[in-house]
Scaffold this motif. Structure first.
Motif, PDB file in Angstrom:
ATOM      1  N   HIS A   1       0.829  -1.211   0.000  1.00  0.00           N
ATOM      2  CA  HIS A   1       0.000   0.000   0.000  1.00  0.00           C
ATOM      3  C   HIS A   1       0.864   1.261   0.000  1.00  0.00           C
ATOM      4  CE1 HIS A   1      -3.340  -2.657   0.584  1.00  0.00           C
ATOM      5  NE2 HIS A   1      -2.919  -3.041   1.788  1.00  0.00           N
ATOM      6  N   GLY A   2       1.920   1.254  -0.802  1.00  0.00           N
ATOM      7  CA  GLY A   2       2.768   2.426  -0.940  1.00  0.00           C
ATOM      8  C   GLY A   2       3.737   2.668   0.191  1.00  0.00           C
ATOM      9  N   ARG A   3       3.839   1.717   1.115  1.00  0.00           N
ATOM     10  CA  ARG A   3       4.717   1.876   2.274  1.00  0.00           C
ATOM     11  C   ARG A   3       5.842   0.842   2.181  1.00  0.00           C
ATOM     12  NH1 ARG A   3       2.191   2.563   8.370  1.00  0.00           N
ATOM     13  NH2 ARG A   3       3.753   4.015   9.152  1.00  0.00           N
ATOM     14  N   ARG A   4       7.079   1.278   2.380  1.00  0.00           N
ATOM     15  CA  ARG A   4       8.220   0.383   2.217  1.00  0.00           C
ATOM     16  C   ARG A   4       8.486  -0.404   3.494  1.00  0.00           C
ATOM     17  NH1 ARG A   4      13.825   0.470   2.994  1.00  0.00           N
ATOM     18  NH2 ARG A   4      14.921  -0.921   1.566  1.00  0.00           N
ATOM     19  N   THR A   5       8.496  -1.727   3.358  1.00  0.00           N
ATOM     20  CA  THR A   5       8.800  -2.610   4.473  1.00  0.00           C
ATOM     21  C   THR A   5      10.312  -2.835   4.553  1.00  0.00           C
ATOM     22  OG1 THR A   5       6.665  -3.743   4.296  1.00  0.00           O
ATOM     23  CG2 THR A   5       8.452  -4.922   5.409  1.00  0.00           C
ATOM     24  N   VAL A   6      10.873  -2.702   5.749  1.00  0.00           N
ATOM     25  CA  VAL A   6      12.298  -2.959   5.966  1.00  0.00           C
ATOM     26  C   VAL A   6      12.517  -4.446   6.211  1.00  0.00           C
ATOM     27  CG1 VAL A   6      14.290  -2.454   7.422  1.00  0.00           C
ATOM     28  CG2 VAL A   6      12.651  -0.642   6.878  1.00  0.00           C
ATOM     29  N   HIS A   7      11.694  -5.025   7.089  1.00  0.00           N
ATOM     30  CA  HIS A   7      11.709  -6.469   7.329  1.00  0.00           C
ATOM     31  C   HIS A   7      10.435  -6.838   8.078  1.00  0.00           C
ATOM     32  CE1 HIS A   7      13.528  -5.022  11.164  1.00  0.00           C
ATOM     33  NE2 HIS A   7      12.804  -5.990  11.685  1.00  0.00           N
ATOM     34  N   LEU A   8      10.188  -8.126   8.217  1.00  0.00           N
ATOM     35  CA  LEU A   8       9.065  -8.629   8.996  1.00  0.00           C
ATOM     36  C   LEU A   8       9.579  -9.439  10.177  1.00  0.00           C
ATOM     37  CD1 LEU A   8       6.550  -9.953   6.301  1.00  0.00           C
ATOM     38  CD2 LEU A   8       6.619  -7.697   7.371  1.00  0.00           C
ATOM     39  N   GLU A   9       8.792  -9.457  11.244  1.00  0.00           N
ATOM     40  CA  GLU A   9       9.096 -10.300  12.395  1.00  0.00           C
ATOM     41  C   GLU A   9       7.872 -11.176  12.667  1.00  0.00           C
ATOM     42  OE1 GLU A   9      10.319  -7.928  15.694  1.00  0.00           O
ATOM     43  OE2 GLU A   9      11.807  -6.809  14.515  1.00  0.00           O
ATOM     44  N   TYR A  10       8.058 -12.485  12.611  1.00  0.00           N
ATOM     45  CA  TYR A  10       6.966 -13.429  12.852  1.00  0.00           C
ATOM     46  C   TYR A  10       7.088 -14.042  14.240  1.00  0.00           C
ATOM     47  CZ  TYR A  10       5.338 -13.448   7.997  1.00  0.00           C
ATOM     48  OH  TYR A  10       4.808 -13.093   6.773  1.00  0.00           O
ATOM     49  N   GLU A  11       5.926 -14.243  14.865  1.00  0.00           N
ATOM     50  CA  GLU A  11       5.861 -14.874  16.173  1.00  0.00           C
ATOM     51  C   GLU A  11       4.738 -15.907  16.143  1.00  0.00           C
ATOM     52  OE1 GLU A  11       4.522 -13.574  20.684  1.00  0.00           O
ATOM     53  OE2 GLU A  11       5.619 -12.130  19.457  1.00  0.00           O
ATOM     54  N   ALA A  12       4.896 -16.999  16.876  1.00  0.00           N
ATOM     55  CA  ALA A  12       3.873 -18.046  16.878  1.00  0.00           C
ATOM     56  C   ALA A  12       3.672 -18.610  18.275  1.00  0.00           C
ATOM     57  CB  ALA A  12       4.275 -19.177  15.930  1.00  0.00           C
ATOM     58  N   TYR A  13       2.474 -19.049  18.537  1.00  0.00           N
ATOM     59  CA  TYR A  13       2.196 -19.947  19.659  1.00  0.00           C
ATOM     60  C   TYR A  13       2.437 -21.330  19.062  1.00  0.00           C
ATOM     61  CZ  TYR A  13      -0.667 -22.146  23.382  1.00  0.00           C
ATOM     62  OH  TYR A  13      -1.134 -22.911  24.423  1.00  0.00           O
ATOM     63  N   ALA A  14       3.686 -21.771  19.105  1.00  0.00           N
ATOM     64  CA  ALA A  14       4.152 -22.874  18.260  1.00  0.00           C
ATOM     65  C   ALA A  14       3.381 -24.168  18.474  1.00  0.00           C
ATOM     66  CB  ALA A  14       5.642 -23.103  18.476  1.00  0.00           C
ATOM     67  N   GLU A  15       3.159 -24.542  19.732  1.00  0.00           N
ATOM     68  CA  GLU A  15       2.491 -25.812  19.988  1.00  0.00           C
ATOM     69  C   GLU A  15       1.073 -25.825  19.425  1.00  0.00           C
ATOM     70  OE1 GLU A  15       5.289 -24.867  23.449  1.00  0.00           O
ATOM     71  OE2 GLU A  15       3.758 -23.813  22.268  1.00  0.00           O
ATOM     72  N   MET A  16       0.346 -24.721  19.636  1.00  0.00           N
ATOM     73  CA  MET A  16      -1.018 -24.641  19.106  1.00  0.00           C
ATOM     74  C   MET A  16      -1.001 -24.509  17.588  1.00  0.00           C
ATOM     75  SD  MET A  16      -4.086 -22.039  20.162  1.00  0.00           S
ATOM     76  CE  MET A  16      -5.639 -22.050  19.269  1.00  0.00           C
ATOM     77  N   ALA A  17      -0.024 -23.771  17.072  1.00  0.00           N
ATOM     78  CA  ALA A  17       0.067 -23.606  15.620  1.00  0.00           C
ATOM     79  C   ALA A  17       0.205 -24.949  14.926  1.00  0.00           C
ATOM     80  CB  ALA A  17       1.246 -22.700  15.268  1.00  0.00           C
ATOM     81  N   VAL A  18       1.074 -25.803  15.451  1.00  0.00           N
ATOM     82  CA  VAL A  18       1.256 -27.128  14.857  1.00  0.00           C
ATOM     83  C   VAL A  18      -0.027 -27.944  14.968  1.00  0.00           C
ATOM     84  CG1 VAL A  18       2.482 -29.324  15.087  1.00  0.00           C
ATOM     85  CG2 VAL A  18       3.747 -27.168  15.159  1.00  0.00           C
ATOM     86  N   ALA A  19      -0.708 -27.860  16.110  1.00  0.00           N
ATOM     87  CA  ALA A  19      -1.963 -28.599  16.282  1.00  0.00           C
ATOM     88  C   ALA A  19      -3.011 -28.144  15.268  1.00  0.00           C
ATOM     89  CB  ALA A  19      -2.488 -28.426  17.708  1.00  0.00           C
ATOM     90  N   GLN A  20      -3.090 -26.832  15.016  1.00  0.00           N
ATOM     91  CA  GLN A  20      -4.056 -26.319  14.048  1.00  0.00           C
ATOM     92  C   GLN A  20      -3.657 -26.697  12.616  1.00  0.00           C
ATOM     93  OE1 GLN A  20      -7.044 -24.573  14.868  1.00  0.00           O
ATOM     94  NE2 GLN A  20      -6.468 -25.365  16.876  1.00  0.00           N
TER      95      GLN A  20
END
Length: 229
Positions: A122-141
């Motif tokens: 949307h016209g805005r420059r991204t420098v980087h992304l940071e991802y975070e997860a609730y890993a145990e639940m993420a794998v279950a889902q």
């Protein structure tokens, strides 16, 4: 209680201690807003997970339950057959390696989706992304998504691997591979996987721009959150 992404930022902590036994998920969320006013703006889109599953508002907490507050969601390498089909990792992702986890003698097609970090939104420059997860639940889902696909497209085999941590422009954040006996099924099942991942898997990203940062995402949460009747 575990807290993630924008919810952790609002409270200023990543975990909370307390005795919430007997409260419903709705009552717990109401109590947390009173104790931590910073959560108020997130309240309409927050959900509670109990024992790594989304909880309905009337679900009561029992002693020993693992509880998490879920904001809206936007390793020595063994051989391919030994790697898990569903995984959250800090390692760089290889589409070829993940596709190899699902390819088998019964599959006539393998479709691979690779989500990457783009520079402009949307016209805005991204420098980087940071991802975070609730890993145990993420794998279950993710495993739930795999079961959905296997039921809807018999013979399908699915792998979903999401990377967390700091990702640079063009790096892969998620790879989904689906192998099925027939070509059309592979395309449809892969699309189902990415749409469901965006809906129910508790993984968040922080957009870091040249002039600021914000937790963003398109995850909508479990279906019961959007019923109007």
């Amino acid at each position: 209680m575990k807290l993630f992404a924008a919810a952790a930022d609002a409270v200023g902590r990543r975990s909370l201690q307390g005795d919430w036994t007997g409260l419903t998920a709705a009552q717990l969320l109401e109590q947390l807003q009173k104790d931590y006013p910073g959560l108020a703006r997130l309240a309409p889109v927050l959900s509670i997970a109990i024992n790594r599953e989304y909880a309905t508002p009337d679900r009561r907490l029992a002693d020993g339950d693992e509880v998490a507050l879920i904001p809206p969601v936007s390793g020595g390498a063994p051989g391919p057959a030994e790697r898990p089909l569903f995984e959250v990792t800090t390692d760089p992702l290889s589409a070829d390696e993940i596709a190899a986890r699902v390819t088998n003698p019964h599959s006539g097609a393998t479709v691979v989706f690779v989500g990457t970090v783009r520079e402009w939104t949307h016209g805005r420059r991204t420098v980087h992304l940071e991802y975070e997860a609730y890993a145990e639940m993420a794998v279950a889902q993710m495993e739930q998504i795999g079961r959905e696909i296997a039921e809807r497209w018999p013979g399908a085999r699915t792998a979903i691997v999401h990377r967390v941590g700091k990702l640079a422009i063009t790096e892969a954040s998620v790879v989904i591979a689906v192998a099925t006996p027939h070509r059309a099924d592979a395309f449809e099942a892969c699309r189902h996987a990415i749409e469901r991942l965006k809906q129910i898997v508790p993984i968040w990203k922080k957009e870091v721009w040249e002039d600021g940062e914000e937790w963003v995402g398109s995850q909508t949460g479990p279906e019961w959150m959007h019923r109007t009747e």
